[in-house]
Write a protein that holds these residues in place. Structure first.
Motif, PDB file in Angstrom:
ATOM      1  N   GLY A   1     117.244  83.928  27.216  1.00  0.00           N
ATOM      2  CA  GLY A   1     118.044  82.706  27.106  1.00  0.00           C
ATOM      3  C   GLY A   1     118.901  82.444  28.326  1.00  0.00           C
ATOM      4  O   GLY A   1     119.037  81.299  28.765  1.00  0.00           O
ATOM      5  N   VAL A   2     119.483  83.495  28.888  1.00  0.00           N
ATOM      6  CA  VAL A   2     120.334  83.327  30.075  1.00  0.00           C
ATOM      7  C   VAL A   2     119.498  82.944  31.289  1.00  0.00           C
ATOM      8  O   VAL A   2     119.940  82.145  32.129  1.00  0.00           O
ATOM      9  CB  VAL A   2     121.184  84.596  30.315  1.00  0.00           C
ATOM     10  CG1 VAL A   2     121.902  84.534  31.654  1.00  0.00           C
ATOM     11  CG2 VAL A   2     122.200  84.763  29.182  1.00  0.00           C
ATOM     12  N   LEU A   3     118.279  83.448  31.387  1.00  0.00           N
ATOM     13  CA  LEU A   3     117.398  83.010  32.482  1.00  0.00           C
ATOM     14  C   LEU A   3     117.070  81.525  32.336  1.00  0.00           C
ATOM     15  O   LEU A   3     117.074  80.785  33.320  1.00  0.00           O
ATOM     16  CB  LEU A   3     116.129  83.859  32.536  1.00  0.00           C
ATOM     17  CG  LEU A   3     116.321  85.286  33.042  1.00  0.00           C
ATOM     18  CD1 LEU A   3     115.032  86.086  32.900  1.00  0.00           C
ATOM     19  CD2 LEU A   3     116.819  85.310  34.483  1.00  0.00           C
ATOM     20  N   HIS A   4     116.802  81.079  31.103  1.00  0.00           N
ATOM     21  CA  HIS A   4     116.591  79.639  30.874  1.00  0.00           C
ATOM     22  C   HIS A   4     117.811  78.843  31.341  1.00  0.00           C
ATOM     23  O   HIS A   4     117.667  77.767  31.932  1.00  0.00           O
ATOM     24  CB  HIS A   4     116.354  79.345  29.393  1.00  0.00           C
ATOM     25  CG  HIS A   4     114.934  79.452  28.965  1.00  0.00           C
ATOM     26  ND1 HIS A   4     113.893  78.822  29.590  1.00  0.00           N
ATOM     27  CD2 HIS A   4     114.379  80.136  27.931  1.00  0.00           C
ATOM     28  CE1 HIS A   4     112.768  79.087  28.975  1.00  0.00           C
ATOM     29  NE2 HIS A   4     113.030  79.899  27.954  1.00  0.00           N
ATOM     30  N   ALA A   5     118.997  79.365  31.098  1.00  0.00           N
ATOM     31  CA  ALA A   5     120.231  78.673  31.479  1.00  0.00           C
ATOM     32  C   ALA A   5     120.330  78.481  32.982  1.00  0.00           C
ATOM     33  O   ALA A   5     121.052  77.597  33.450  1.00  0.00           O
ATOM     34  CB  ALA A   5     121.446  79.454  30.977  1.00  0.00           C
TER      35      ALA A   5
ATOM     36  N   ASP B   1     111.749  78.877  33.479  1.00  0.00           N
ATOM     37  CA  ASP B   1     110.973  78.379  32.358  1.00  0.00           C
ATOM     38  C   ASP B   1     109.645  79.109  32.316  1.00  0.00           C
ATOM     39  O   ASP B   1     109.301  79.850  33.238  1.00  0.00           O
ATOM     40  CB  ASP B   1     110.763  76.871  32.472  1.00  0.00           C
ATOM     41  CG  ASP B   1     110.655  76.207  31.111  1.00  0.00           C
ATOM     42  OD1 ASP B   1     110.214  76.869  30.154  1.00  0.00           O
ATOM     43  OD2 ASP B   1     111.001  75.029  31.004  1.00  0.00           O
ATOM     44  N   HIS B   2     108.875  78.863  31.264  1.00  0.00           N
ATOM     45  CA  HIS B   2     107.593  79.541  31.103  1.00  0.00           C
ATOM     46  C   HIS B   2     106.509  78.582  30.635  1.00  0.00           C
ATOM     47  O   HIS B   2     105.579  78.975  29.936  1.00  0.00           O
ATOM     48  CB  HIS B   2     107.723  80.733  30.145  1.00  0.00           C
ATOM     49  CG  HIS B   2     108.499  80.453  28.906  1.00  0.00           C
ATOM     50  ND1 HIS B   2     107.984  79.808  27.815  1.00  0.00           N
ATOM     51  CD2 HIS B   2     109.786  80.731  28.598  1.00  0.00           C
ATOM     52  CE1 HIS B   2     108.903  79.701  26.879  1.00  0.00           C
ATOM     53  NE2 HIS B   2     110.016  80.256  27.337  1.00  0.00           N
ATOM     54  N   VAL B   3     106.619  77.315  31.049  1.00  0.00           N
ATOM     55  CA  VAL B   3     105.614  76.330  30.675  1.00  0.00           C
ATOM     56  C   VAL B   3     104.322  76.585  31.461  1.00  0.00           C
ATOM     57  O   VAL B   3     103.243  76.668  30.881  1.00  0.00           O
ATOM     58  CB  VAL B   3     106.133  74.888  30.890  1.00  0.00           C
ATOM     59  CG1 VAL B   3     105.051  73.861  30.619  1.00  0.00           C
ATOM     60  CG2 VAL B   3     107.352  74.644  30.005  1.00  0.00           C
ATOM     61  N   ARG B   4     104.429  76.725  32.764  1.00  0.00           N
ATOM     62  CA  ARG B   4     103.257  77.028  33.600  1.00  0.00           C
ATOM     63  C   ARG B   4     103.089  78.544  33.682  1.00  0.00           C
ATOM     64  O   ARG B   4     104.069  79.295  33.672  1.00  0.00           O
ATOM     65  CB  ARG B   4     103.426  76.461  35.012  1.00  0.00           C
ATOM     66  CG  ARG B   4     103.472  74.935  35.034  1.00  0.00           C
ATOM     67  CD  ARG B   4     103.525  74.396  36.424  1.00  0.00           C
ATOM     68  NE  ARG B   4     104.437  75.200  37.251  1.00  0.00           N
ATOM     69  CZ  ARG B   4     104.834  74.861  38.461  1.00  0.00           C
ATOM     70  NH1 ARG B   4     104.414  73.768  39.005  1.00  0.00           N
ATOM     71  NH2 ARG B   4     105.669  75.638  39.134  1.00  0.00           N
ATOM     72  N   ALA B   5     101.852  78.984  33.788  1.00  0.00           N
ATOM     73  CA  ALA B   5     101.549  80.427  33.818  1.00  0.00           C
ATOM     74  C   ALA B   5     102.273  81.134  34.952  1.00  0.00           C
ATOM     75  O   ALA B   5     102.807  82.238  34.770  1.00  0.00           O
ATOM     76  CB  ALA B   5     100.041  80.650  33.921  1.00  0.00           C
ATOM     77  N   SER B   6     102.339  80.519  36.121  1.00  0.00           N
ATOM     78  CA  SER B   6     102.998  81.170  37.263  1.00  0.00           C
ATOM     79  C   SER B   6     104.500  81.320  37.001  1.00  0.00           C
ATOM     80  O   SER B   6     105.091  82.356  37.345  1.00  0.00           O
ATOM     81  CB  SER B   6     102.761  80.391  38.554  1.00  0.00           C
ATOM     82  OG  SER B   6     103.266  79.071  38.439  1.00  0.00           O
ATOM     83  N   ASP B   7     105.115  80.328  36.387  1.00  0.00           N
ATOM     84  CA  ASP B   7     106.536  80.402  36.050  1.00  0.00           C
ATOM     85  C   ASP B   7     106.779  81.452  34.963  1.00  0.00           C
ATOM     86  O   ASP B   7     107.772  82.176  34.995  1.00  0.00           O
ATOM     87  CB  ASP B   7     107.061  79.045  35.581  1.00  0.00           C
ATOM     88  CG  ASP B   7     107.068  78.007  36.693  1.00  0.00           C
ATOM     89  OD1 ASP B   7     107.110  78.397  37.876  1.00  0.00           O
ATOM     90  OD2 ASP B   7     107.029  76.807  36.364  1.00  0.00           O
ATOM     91  N   ALA B   8     105.854  81.524  34.002  1.00  0.00           N
ATOM     92  CA  ALA B   8     105.973  82.515  32.923  1.00  0.00           C
ATOM     93  C   ALA B   8     105.901  83.928  33.492  1.00  0.00           C
ATOM     94  O   ALA B   8     106.691  84.800  33.095  1.00  0.00           O
ATOM     95  CB  ALA B   8     104.870  82.305  31.887  1.00  0.00           C
TER      96      ALA B   8
ATOM     97  N   GLN C   1     108.932  86.518  33.126  1.00  0.00           N
ATOM     98  CA  GLN C   1     108.688  87.796  32.449  1.00  0.00           C
ATOM     99  C   GLN C   1     109.007  88.976  33.359  1.00  0.00           C
ATOM    100  O   GLN C   1     109.571  89.975  32.902  1.00  0.00           O
ATOM    101  CB  GLN C   1     107.245  87.884  31.972  1.00  0.00           C
ATOM    102  CG  GLN C   1     106.991  87.060  30.736  1.00  0.00           C
ATOM    103  CD  GLN C   1     105.557  87.171  30.238  1.00  0.00           C
ATOM    104  OE1 GLN C   1     104.748  87.921  30.775  1.00  0.00           O
ATOM    105  NE2 GLN C   1     105.247  86.410  29.210  1.00  0.00           N
ATOM    106  N   ALA C   2     108.658  88.868  34.631  1.00  0.00           N
ATOM    107  CA  ALA C   2     108.950  89.954  35.576  1.00  0.00           C
ATOM    108  C   ALA C   2     110.461  90.178  35.681  1.00  0.00           C
ATOM    109  O   ALA C   2     110.926  91.331  35.701  1.00  0.00           O
ATOM    110  CB  ALA C   2     108.352  89.648  36.943  1.00  0.00           C
TER     111      ALA C   2
END
Length: 143
Positions: free
Chosen positions: A107-111, A115-122, A126-127
């Motif tokens: 949640g804090v990373l989202h803040a 985001d994790h909509v695109r695979a590369s962003d996910a 995650q990393a």
């Protein structure tokens, strides 16, 4: 964690929740810059209402981030649904503590605009989650 203000709301309403200082430490571990974050522990009814009203999904979800500003200072409310987190931890064979740490960091990373909509962003998000959790000696939630 200089330049960060992290508050915790609602923790007293739930049993077996980590201490406020632990929740703040977890949130701080995910910060990449200055921030004003409110961690709000909510019940399933509240989480469902917020998810339905603001995301148009009629169910309680584990974490919702309302990011009002990502930079130069991240300003956000991170809503953690304790009931959903408990059920997920049980179903996944994880401790509630480890799962909540993951959700707080997520949640804090989202803040901060992640985001994790695109695979590369996910993969990038995650990393960062796995790295921050490892620093806290919490296992990789994706394995």
């Amino acid at each position: 964690m200089g330049g960060a203000h992290i508050s915790v709301l609602g923790a007293g309403r739930f049993r077996a929740i980590p201490a406020r200082s632990t929740l703040v430490r977890w949130a701080g571990s995910a910060l990449l810059g200055r921030a004003r974050i409110a961690l709000v522990l909510a019940d399933a009814r509240t989480a469902r209402r917020l998810n339905r009203t603001y995301r148009q999904h009629d169910y309680a979800t584990n974490v919702l981030t309302f990011c009002y500003q990502a930079s130069p200072i991240a300003v956000a409310d991170v809503i953690l649904c304790v009931a959903v987190a408990r059920a997920e931890a049980r179903a996944q064979g994880k401790s509630l503590r480890a799962h909540l740490a993951h959700l707080v960091i997520h949640g804090v990373l989202h803040a901060q605009g992640f985001d994790h909509v695109r695979a590369s962003d996910a993969r990038r998000m995650q990393a960062l989650e796995v790295e921050r959790l490892a620093r806290l000696r919490i296992p990789n939630p994706y394995e």
